[in-house]
Scaffold this motif. Structure first.
Motif, PDB file in Angstrom:
ATOM      1  N   PHE A   1       1.063  -0.874  -0.109  1.00  0.00           N
ATOM      2  CA  PHE A   1       0.048   0.167  -0.241  1.00  0.00           C
ATOM      3  C   PHE A   1       0.983   1.483   0.077  1.00  0.00           C
ATOM      4  CE2 PHE A   1      -2.952  -3.695   1.569  1.00  0.00           C
ATOM      5  CZ  PHE A   1      -3.430  -3.228   1.092  1.00  0.00           C
ATOM      6  N   VAL A   2       0.507   1.801  -0.972  1.00  0.00           N
ATOM      7  CA  VAL A   2       2.056   3.153  -1.210  1.00  0.00           C
ATOM      8  C   VAL A   2       0.848   4.177  -0.658  1.00  0.00           C
ATOM      9  CG1 VAL A   2       2.639   4.739  -3.225  1.00  0.00           C
ATOM     10  CG2 VAL A   2       2.176   2.124  -3.466  1.00  0.00           C
ATOM     11  N   HIS A   3       1.955   5.195   0.866  1.00  0.00           N
ATOM     12  CA  HIS A   3       0.555   5.906   2.085  1.00  0.00           C
ATOM     13  C   HIS A   3       2.107   7.573   1.011  1.00  0.00           C
ATOM     14  CE1 HIS A   3      -2.038   3.469   4.157  1.00  0.00           C
ATOM     15  NE2 HIS A   3      -1.022   2.820   3.702  1.00  0.00           N
TER      16      HIS A   3
ATOM     17  N   VAL B   1      -3.112  10.937  -4.929  1.00  0.00           N
ATOM     18  CA  VAL B   1      -4.194  11.278  -5.010  1.00  0.00           C
ATOM     19  C   VAL B   1      -5.300   9.869  -4.627  1.00  0.00           C
ATOM     20  CG1 VAL B   1      -6.269  10.920  -7.619  1.00  0.00           C
ATOM     21  CG2 VAL B   1      -3.702  11.970  -7.156  1.00  0.00           C
ATOM     22  N   ASN B   2      -4.354   8.251  -5.352  1.00  0.00           N
ATOM     23  CA  ASN B   2      -5.351   7.165  -4.349  1.00  0.00           C
ATOM     24  C   ASN B   2      -4.596   6.971  -3.068  1.00  0.00           C
ATOM     25  OD1 ASN B   2      -2.859   6.546  -5.847  1.00  0.00           O
ATOM     26  ND2 ASN B   2      -3.585   4.565  -6.506  1.00  0.00           N
ATOM     27  N   THR B   3      -4.868   7.427  -2.452  1.00  0.00           N
ATOM     28  CA  THR B   3      -5.079   7.104  -1.412  1.00  0.00           C
ATOM     29  C   THR B   3      -4.820   5.620  -0.595  1.00  0.00           C
ATOM     30  OG1 THR B   3      -2.786   7.446   0.574  1.00  0.00           O
ATOM     31  CG2 THR B   3      -4.905   8.993   0.290  1.00  0.00           C
ATOM     32  N   PRO B   4      -4.769   5.065  -0.247  1.00  0.00           N
ATOM     33  CA  PRO B   4      -3.206   4.071  -0.896  1.00  0.00           C
ATOM     34  C   PRO B   4      -3.082   3.727  -1.697  1.00  0.00           C
ATOM     35  CG  PRO B   4      -4.333   2.850   1.480  1.00  0.00           C
ATOM     36  CD  PRO B   4      -5.046   4.175   0.882  1.00  0.00           C
ATOM     37  N   GLY B   5      -2.121   3.265  -2.278  1.00  0.00           N
ATOM     38  CA  GLY B   5      -1.941   3.220  -3.626  1.00  0.00           C
ATOM     39  C   GLY B   5      -2.118   1.750  -3.198  1.00  0.00           C
ATOM     40  N   THR B   6      -2.901   0.679  -4.052  1.00  0.00           N
ATOM     41  CA  THR B   6      -2.632  -0.576  -3.785  1.00  0.00           C
ATOM     42  C   THR B   6      -1.566  -1.717  -4.928  1.00  0.00           C
ATOM     43  OG1 THR B   6      -4.915  -0.236  -3.443  1.00  0.00           O
ATOM     44  CG2 THR B   6      -4.190  -2.408  -3.888  1.00  0.00           C
ATOM     45  N   ILE B   7      -0.469  -1.745  -4.955  1.00  0.00           N
ATOM     46  CA  ILE B   7       0.175  -3.074  -5.612  1.00  0.00           C
ATOM     47  C   ILE B   7       0.213  -4.293  -5.423  1.00  0.00           C
ATOM     48  CG2 ILE B   7       2.656  -3.617  -5.931  1.00  0.00           C
ATOM     49  CD1 ILE B   7       1.836  -0.594  -5.904  1.00  0.00           C
ATOM     50  N   ASP B   8      -0.476  -4.855  -6.256  1.00  0.00           N
ATOM     51  CA  ASP B   8      -1.355  -6.575  -6.342  1.00  0.00           C
ATOM     52  C   ASP B   8       0.256  -7.249  -6.214  1.00  0.00           C
ATOM     53  OD1 ASP B   8      -3.571  -6.219  -6.522  1.00  0.00           O
ATOM     54  OD2 ASP B   8      -3.456  -5.131  -8.205  1.00  0.00           O
ATOM     55  N   ALA B   9      -0.030  -8.820  -5.071  1.00  0.00           N
ATOM     56  CA  ALA B   9       0.991  -9.618  -5.053  1.00  0.00           C
ATOM     57  C   ALA B   9       1.468 -10.338  -6.753  1.00  0.00           C
ATOM     58  CB  ALA B   9       0.817 -10.438  -4.276  1.00  0.00           C
ATOM     59  N   GLY B  10       0.779 -10.097  -8.062  1.00  0.00           N
ATOM     60  CA  GLY B  10       0.663 -10.620  -8.765  1.00  0.00           C
ATOM     61  C   GLY B  10       2.006  -9.427  -9.681  1.00  0.00           C
ATOM     62  N   TYR B  11       1.665  -8.115  -9.325  1.00  0.00           N
ATOM     63  CA  TYR B  11       2.054  -6.684 -10.005  1.00  0.00           C
ATOM     64  C   TYR B  11       3.988  -7.138 -10.135  1.00  0.00           C
ATOM     65  CZ  TYR B  11       2.788  -1.870 -11.791  1.00  0.00           C
ATOM     66  OH  TYR B  11       3.077  -0.679 -12.727  1.00  0.00           O
ATOM     67  N   ARG B  12       4.355  -6.834 -11.128  1.00  0.00           N
ATOM     68  CA  ARG B  12       5.753  -7.026 -11.922  1.00  0.00           C
ATOM     69  C   ARG B  12       6.641  -5.806 -12.331  1.00  0.00           C
ATOM     70  NH1 ARG B  12       4.324 -10.570  -8.834  1.00  0.00           N
ATOM     71  NH2 ARG B  12       4.925 -13.012  -8.736  1.00  0.00           N
ATOM     72  N   GLY B  13       4.943  -4.687 -12.753  1.00  0.00           N
ATOM     73  CA  GLY B  13       5.873  -3.521 -13.374  1.00  0.00           C
ATOM     74  C   GLY B  13       6.504  -2.792 -11.907  1.00  0.00           C
ATOM     75  N   GLU B  14       7.022  -1.304 -12.949  1.00  0.00           N
ATOM     76  CA  GLU B  14       7.563  -0.308 -11.778  1.00  0.00           C
ATOM     77  C   GLU B  14       6.552   0.341 -10.938  1.00  0.00           C
ATOM     78  OE1 GLU B  14       8.905   3.066 -14.666  1.00  0.00           O
ATOM     79  OE2 GLU B  14      10.398   3.686 -12.207  1.00  0.00           O
ATOM     80  N   ILE B  15       6.675   0.479 -10.084  1.00  0.00           N
ATOM     81  CA  ILE B  15       6.113   1.122  -8.674  1.00  0.00           C
ATOM     82  C   ILE B  15       6.341   2.269  -9.434  1.00  0.00           C
ATOM     83  CG2 ILE B  15       6.127   1.362  -5.609  1.00  0.00           C
ATOM     84  CD1 ILE B  15       5.876  -1.127  -5.354  1.00  0.00           C
ATOM     85  N   LYS B  16       4.838   2.781  -9.151  1.00  0.00           N
ATOM     86  CA  LYS B  16       4.598   4.400  -9.398  1.00  0.00           C
ATOM     87  C   LYS B  16       3.639   5.218  -8.129  1.00  0.00           C
ATOM     88  CE  LYS B  16       5.869   3.812 -15.089  1.00  0.00           C
ATOM     89  NZ  LYS B  16       5.675   4.087 -15.453  1.00  0.00           N
ATOM     90  N   VAL B  17       4.365   6.145  -8.326  1.00  0.00           N
ATOM     91  CA  VAL B  17       3.176   7.283  -7.414  1.00  0.00           C
ATOM     92  C   VAL B  17       2.794   7.907  -7.810  1.00  0.00           C
ATOM     93  CG1 VAL B  17       3.606   8.193  -4.676  1.00  0.00           C
ATOM     94  CG2 VAL B  17       5.402   6.221  -5.672  1.00  0.00           C
TER      95      VAL B  17
HETATM   96  O1  LIG Z   1      -0.113   3.667  -6.446  1.00  0.00           O
HETATM   97  C1  LIG Z   1      -0.391   2.702  -7.386  1.00  0.00           C
HETATM   98  C2  LIG Z   1      -1.629   1.954  -7.930  1.00  0.00           C
HETATM   99  C3  LIG Z   1      -1.158   0.889  -8.470  1.00  0.00           C
HETATM  100  N1  LIG Z   1      -0.049   0.877  -8.954  1.00  0.00           N
HETATM  101  C4  LIG Z   1       0.500  -0.469 -10.164  1.00  0.00           C
HETATM  102  C5  LIG Z   1      -0.020  -2.557  -8.995  1.00  0.00           C
HETATM  103  C6  LIG Z   1      -0.844  -2.744  -9.032  1.00  0.00           C
HETATM  104  O2  LIG Z   1      -0.765  -3.590  -9.016  1.00  0.00           O
HETATM  105  C7  LIG Z   1      -1.203  -1.844 -10.436  1.00  0.00           C
HETATM  106  C8  LIG Z   1      -3.172  -1.920 -10.464  1.00  0.00           C
HETATM  107  O3  LIG Z   1      -3.550  -0.918  -9.211  1.00  0.00           O
HETATM  108  P1  LIG Z   1      -4.984  -1.124  -9.598  1.00  0.00           P
HETATM  109  O4  LIG Z   1      -5.574  -2.583  -9.278  1.00  0.00           O
HETATM  110  O5  LIG Z   1      -4.911   0.041  -8.468  1.00  0.00           O
HETATM  111  O6  LIG Z   1      -5.595  -0.175 -10.880  1.00  0.00           O
HETATM  112  P2  LIG Z   1      -6.941  -0.659 -11.473  1.00  0.00           P
HETATM  113  O7  LIG Z   1      -7.518   0.684 -12.150  1.00  0.00           O
HETATM  114  O8  LIG Z   1      -7.649  -1.578 -10.920  1.00  0.00           O
HETATM  115  O9  LIG Z   1      -5.844  -1.043 -12.533  1.00  0.00           O
HETATM  116  P3  LIG Z   1      -6.155  -3.060 -12.873  1.00  0.00           P
HETATM  117  O10 LIG Z   1      -7.123  -2.841 -14.704  1.00  0.00           O
HETATM  118  O11 LIG Z   1      -4.557  -2.986 -14.216  1.00  0.00           O
HETATM  119  O12 LIG Z   1      -6.146  -3.714 -11.404  1.00  0.00           O
HETATM  120  O13 LIG Z   1      -1.107  -0.630 -11.105  1.00  0.00           O
HETATM  121  C9  LIG Z   1       1.749   1.299  -8.603  1.00  0.00           C
HETATM  122  O14 LIG Z   1       2.471   1.114  -9.331  1.00  0.00           O
HETATM  123  N2  LIG Z   1       1.112   2.211  -7.939  1.00  0.00           N
END
Ligand SMILES: O=c1ccn([C@H]2C[C@H](O)[C@@H](COP(=O)(O)OP(=O)(O)OP(=O)(O)O)O2)c(=O)[nH]1
Ligand SMILES: [Mg+2]
Length: 152
Positions: free
Chosen positions: A59-61, A75-91
């Motif tokens: 969770f990106v706080h 903006v989207n606090t807390p941002g959610t980083i899914d366990a399966g996400y392998r991309g770059e973490i962005k804020v």
């Molecule tokens: O602050 C954030 C939020 C999300 N992510 C990355 C990791 C996360 O696993 C992915 C998808 O985020 P989220 O589920 O919040 O976005 P979505 O709009 O639901 O997209 P998707 O349909 O890809 O799930 O984006 C970040 O890098 N930073």
């Protein structure tokens, strides 16, 4: 202590660290310098990608000091980083200040990543939910405060 694999997409940046050993969040560094005008939002790279173990999420706080001093938040606090996400973490930063721009330099600690276990639930549909003391009460149902706002 949980091991989490990380790759540096930007080897010029330090790995995120806990500023103090018992802090909840790993401080994330900005991989780029940005300037945000009042009210502006911007997706900022952190130069890292991680592989969280299944059953966890990140969770990106926001950081409270930046919020207090500059109105800088997420903006989207807390941002959610899914366990399966392998991309770059962005804020997704936002400048909530009404007057001043906020300048972030490359390498600044802009947000914090809290890793937590998360449950998956099986939804069991029923005709009626069990009762509770709160019931459907919310939005101040436990009492009013002395907080006021200016009337027009
Ligand atoms: O602050 C954030 C939020 C999300 N992510 C990355 C990791 C996360 O696993 C992915 C998808 O985020 P989220 O589920 O919040 O976005 P979505 O709009 O639901 O997209 P998707 O349909 O890809 O799930 O984006 C970040 O890098 N930073
Ligand atoms: Mg999603």
């Amino acid at each position: 202590m949980l091991d989490v694999e990380i790759t540096r997409l930007d080897p010029g940046l330090p790995l995120p660290t806990y500023a103090r050993h018992d802090d909840a969040g790993l401080d994330l560094h900005a991989a780029e310098g940005v300037e945000l005008a009042p009210g502006e939002r911007r997706l900022v790279a952190t130069g890292i990608a991680i592989a969280l173990p299944p059953g966890h999420a990140g969770f990106v706080h926001p950081r409270s000091g930046l919020a207090l001093r500059h109105g800088l938040s997420v903006v989207n606090t807390p941002g959610t980083i899914d366990a399966g996400y392998r991309g770059e973490i962005k804020v997704l930063l936002i400048n909530h200040d009404l007057e001043y721009s906020v300048r972030v330099a490359r390498g600044d600690r802009i947000a914090q990543l809290v890793v937590q276990p998360v449950d998956h639930v099986r939804l069991v549909e029923v005709d009626a939910l069990p009762g509770s003391a709160r019931g459907a009460g919310g939005y101040g149902s436990t009492g009013v405060t002395s907080v006021t706002h200016e009337e027009e």
